[in-house]
Write an enzyme that holds these catalytic residues in place. Structure first.
Site, PDB file in Angstrom:
ATOM      1  CG  ASP A 135       7.051  -6.123  12.230  1.00  0.00           C
ATOM      2  OD1 ASP A 135       7.679  -6.038  11.368  1.00  0.00           O
ATOM      3  OD2 ASP A 135       6.075  -5.503  12.220  1.00  0.00           O
ATOM      4  NE  ARG A 166      -9.227 -17.304  -3.949  1.00  0.00           N
ATOM      5  CZ  ARG A 166      -9.261 -18.773  -3.937  1.00  0.00           C
ATOM      6  NH1 ARG A 166      -8.516 -19.279  -3.467  1.00  0.00           N
ATOM      7  NH2 ARG A 166     -10.448 -19.162  -4.853  1.00  0.00           N
ATOM      8  CE  LYS A 180       5.313   0.941   6.377  1.00  0.00           C
ATOM      9  NZ  LYS A 180       4.235  -0.048   6.588  1.00  0.00           N
ATOM     10  CE1 TYR A 194       1.299   1.095  11.642  1.00  0.00           C
ATOM     11  CE2 TYR A 194       0.449  -1.075  11.112  1.00  0.00           C
ATOM     12  CZ  TYR A 194       0.483   0.305  11.012  1.00  0.00           C
ATOM     13  OH  TYR A 194      -0.141   0.691  10.002  1.00  0.00           O
TER      14      TYR A 194
END
Length: 380
Positions: A171, A47, A196, A99
């Site tokens: 972004d 982690r 993406k 978005y």
């Protein structure tokens, strides 16, 4: 290194001294042996850090001309970590055309935790300046925006942010580092839905963050570890592999995007086309200044603003696939009002142009003739 070389070698070193593997191995392990408590080879629990994820994070930093990269379980997990830099009473100025998942996270989660969001059109920076006050801590921008393809002047926003001592986060999902590099234009944080274009093959879900400031990076690393929304080793491997062909794919996405935008803009059934490369696109000159090319995301509306016609179009395409997401090698078609932006109230959607007839295309890397023929038959 130039960008095309960075996608292959940037930030990478031989992390497998045992066998000299050319590609970073997938370290599918949760923990690591220690010779004594605290004495290890740089990794103790996955982690906190994993060699495959570290290789990806170094690559992410390299292509964005940043110093520190972080990989998260999704794009929204990356945004979540950024907003966790703030505290109750802080305020954020966000682009109003963004978005739907970002809007949902801001309004449904963080507003309930005491953070205030102002959604404004950022095509002109005056609207941003008007909203800044003593509680403003972050400006959040998408450019190009999703799905209206609006262009925001990153350099101008960065000057406003620095003057007022607030952070600027961009972004960069639609453009990727191949088309624009927000850190070079003055942004403090660059974020991607790596699901993406960075992954590029529609087979992984991931988010990324890159920064230059060490203090900011340490805060984000702490949040990443404490909150636990980390990217797994297999996903890290897939995105690292995707980045190695990013420059080739983005060039073809942009070429095909140009052909599709031109075809649609000349079609009698199409009302309006949204693609930053068109000379009549708002802020086209800004796009020319800050982008290398204009990408493969194209939105358009059909004449009559008919919901039914838009749905029929998405059902008739054959080469384009009706699906959520974007940025894969295959072409996708979506209907934002009922899909990606359904979480935004209709009246708010329509203020920014997300009307019932709006269709968003993620133009892939197929042969442009096949894409044009598919659009032609679906519009017919």
């Amino acid at each position: 290194m130039q960008f095309n070389t960075k996608t292959i070698h940037g930030g990478q070193e031989n992390i497998d001294p045992a066998y000299g593997a050319v590609m970073p191995p997938i370290y599918q392990t949760s923990t690591y042996s220690q010779t004594s408590p605290g004495n290890h080879k740089g990794f103790e629990y996955s982690r906190s850090a994993n060699p495959t994820r570290t290789a990806l994070e170094n690559s992410l930093a390299s292509i964005e001309n940043g110093k520190y990269g972080l990989a998260f379980a999704s794009g929204l997990a990356a945004i979540d970590a950024i907003i966790k830099l703030l505290k109750p009473g802080d305020e954020v100025i966000s682009t109003n055309d963004l978005y739907g998942g970002s809007y949902r996270l801001f309004t449904s989660i963080f507003e309930g935790l005491g953070i205030k969001f102002h959604f404004v059109g950022m095509e002109s920076t005056t609207a941003v300046e008007a909203k800044i006050n003593k509680n403003t801590k972050l400006i959040w921008a998408e450019t190009p925006t999703n799905p209206m393809m609006n262009i925001i002047d990153i350099e101008a926003l960065a000057k406003i942010a620095k003057t007022n001592k607030v952070l600027l986060a961009v972004d960069n999902t639609f453009a990727t580092a191949y088309l624009q590099q927000p850190l070079d234009l003055g942004a403090d944080i660059v974020m991607h839905s790596a699901t993406k274009y960075l992954g590029g093959h529609s087979d992984v879900v991931m988010g990324s963050v890159v920064v230059n400031n060490e203090e900011l990076a340490n805060k984000l690393y702490f949040i990443q570890n404490a909150s636990g929304g980390i990217a797994g080793p297999m996903d890290s491997f897939l995105v690292l592999r995707g980045i190695k062909t990013l420059h080739l794919r983005m060039q073809r996405h942009s070429e095909n995007g140009r052909a599709v935008a031109k075809f649609l803009s000349e079609h009698p059934k199409v009302e309006k086309v949204y693609w930053p490369g068109l000379e009549n696109h708002p802020n086209h000159e800004i796009a020319k200044k800050q982008m290398k090319d204009f990408g493969g995301m194209v939105s358009f509306t059909t004449k009559g603003n008919s919901y039914e016609d838009a749905i029929k179009f998405t059902e008739k395409v054959k080469v384009f696939t009706l699906a959520e997401s974007l940025g894969g090698v295959e072409s996708l078609a979506g209907h934002p009002a009922s899909m990606t932006h359904a979480s935004i109230p209709k009246e708010e959607r329509e203020k920014t142009g997300v009307v019932d007839s709006l269709i968003r295309l993620s133009v892939g890397i197929e042969d442009e003739k096949d894409l044009i023929e598919d659009l032609k038959q679906a519009l017919a």
